[in-house]
Design a protein around this motif. Sequence first.
Motif, PDB file in Angstrom:
ATOM      1  N   ARG A  39       0.836  -1.192   0.000  1.00  0.00           N
ATOM      2  CA  ARG A  39       0.000   0.000   0.000  1.00  0.00           C
ATOM      3  C   ARG A  39       0.872   1.243   0.000  1.00  0.00           C
ATOM      4  O   ARG A  39       1.839   1.325   0.779  1.00  0.00           O
ATOM      5  CB  ARG A  39      -0.921   0.021   1.225  1.00  0.00           C
ATOM      6  CG  ARG A  39      -1.794   1.261   1.306  1.00  0.00           C
ATOM      7  CD  ARG A  39      -2.947   1.094   2.242  1.00  0.00           C
ATOM      8  NE  ARG A  39      -2.540   0.806   3.606  1.00  0.00           N
ATOM      9  CZ  ARG A  39      -3.378   0.401   4.550  1.00  0.00           C
ATOM     10  NH1 ARG A  39      -4.649   0.239   4.270  1.00  0.00           N
ATOM     11  NH2 ARG A  39      -2.941   0.173   5.768  1.00  0.00           N
ATOM     12  N   VAL A  40       0.493   2.177  -0.855  1.00  0.00           N
ATOM     13  CA  VAL A  40       1.120   3.489  -0.839  1.00  0.00           C
ATOM     14  C   VAL A  40       0.135   4.444  -0.196  1.00  0.00           C
ATOM     15  O   VAL A  40      -1.086   4.195  -0.224  1.00  0.00           O
ATOM     16  CB  VAL A  40       1.499   3.969  -2.260  1.00  0.00           C
ATOM     17  CG1 VAL A  40       2.539   3.030  -2.862  1.00  0.00           C
ATOM     18  CG2 VAL A  40       0.276   4.058  -3.160  1.00  0.00           C
ATOM     19  N   PRO A  41       0.604   5.517   0.411  1.00  0.00           N
ATOM     20  CA  PRO A  41      -0.297   6.459   1.080  1.00  0.00           C
ATOM     21  C   PRO A  41      -1.393   6.938   0.136  1.00  0.00           C
ATOM     22  O   PRO A  41      -1.138   7.269  -1.021  1.00  0.00           O
ATOM     23  CB  PRO A  41       0.631   7.599   1.495  1.00  0.00           C
ATOM     24  CG  PRO A  41       1.958   6.956   1.657  1.00  0.00           C
ATOM     25  CD  PRO A  41       2.023   5.895   0.583  1.00  0.00           C
ATOM     26  N   GLY A  42      -2.633   6.904   0.637  1.00  0.00           N
ATOM     27  CA  GLY A  42      -3.759   7.385  -0.146  1.00  0.00           C
ATOM     28  C   GLY A  42      -4.406   6.328  -1.025  1.00  0.00           C
ATOM     29  O   GLY A  42      -5.374   6.621  -1.727  1.00  0.00           O
ATOM     30  N   SER A  43      -3.881   5.104  -0.988  1.00  0.00           N
ATOM     31  CA  SER A  43      -4.433   4.033  -1.815  1.00  0.00           C
ATOM     32  C   SER A  43      -4.782   2.829  -0.961  1.00  0.00           C
ATOM     33  O   SER A  43      -4.351   2.722   0.178  1.00  0.00           O
ATOM     34  CB  SER A  43      -3.421   3.609  -2.885  1.00  0.00           C
ATOM     35  OG  SER A  43      -3.099   4.669  -3.730  1.00  0.00           O
TER      36      SER A  43
END
Length: 126
Positions: A39-43
């Motif tokens: 996971r990347v931030p915002g997703s």
Amino acid sequence: EMQLVESGGGAVQSGGSLRLSCEASGHMGSRYCMAWFRRVPGSGREGVAGIDSDGITNYADSVKGRFTISQDKARSTVYLQMNSLKPEDTAMYYCAAVATTSPGVCLLWETLFGFWGQGIQVIVSS
């Protein structure tokens, strides 16, 4: 209750390699799927690779040919070998597990998995 502990993350330059490990403790039964998500931030979490108790593997298109998932049943550990890393591979990586009742490809759907590790950071710089 199943517990999953990830290790092996860190920072690497583009083109480099890392190997993530996920050690499982607790009873899950003879049939299972274990997988890596990221996971990347915002997703939301993206499925990266999965392996079932028979060793059948499944990969996201974005990592095919670069990442390899494997398992050592004696050590109750699943590995993710990541080669040719790219900056877009930068993310928090999570190990996940679920007991299953039949053999087959592990679908990389977040909602299928009931056990999760805490996550480990992977940073790839250009």
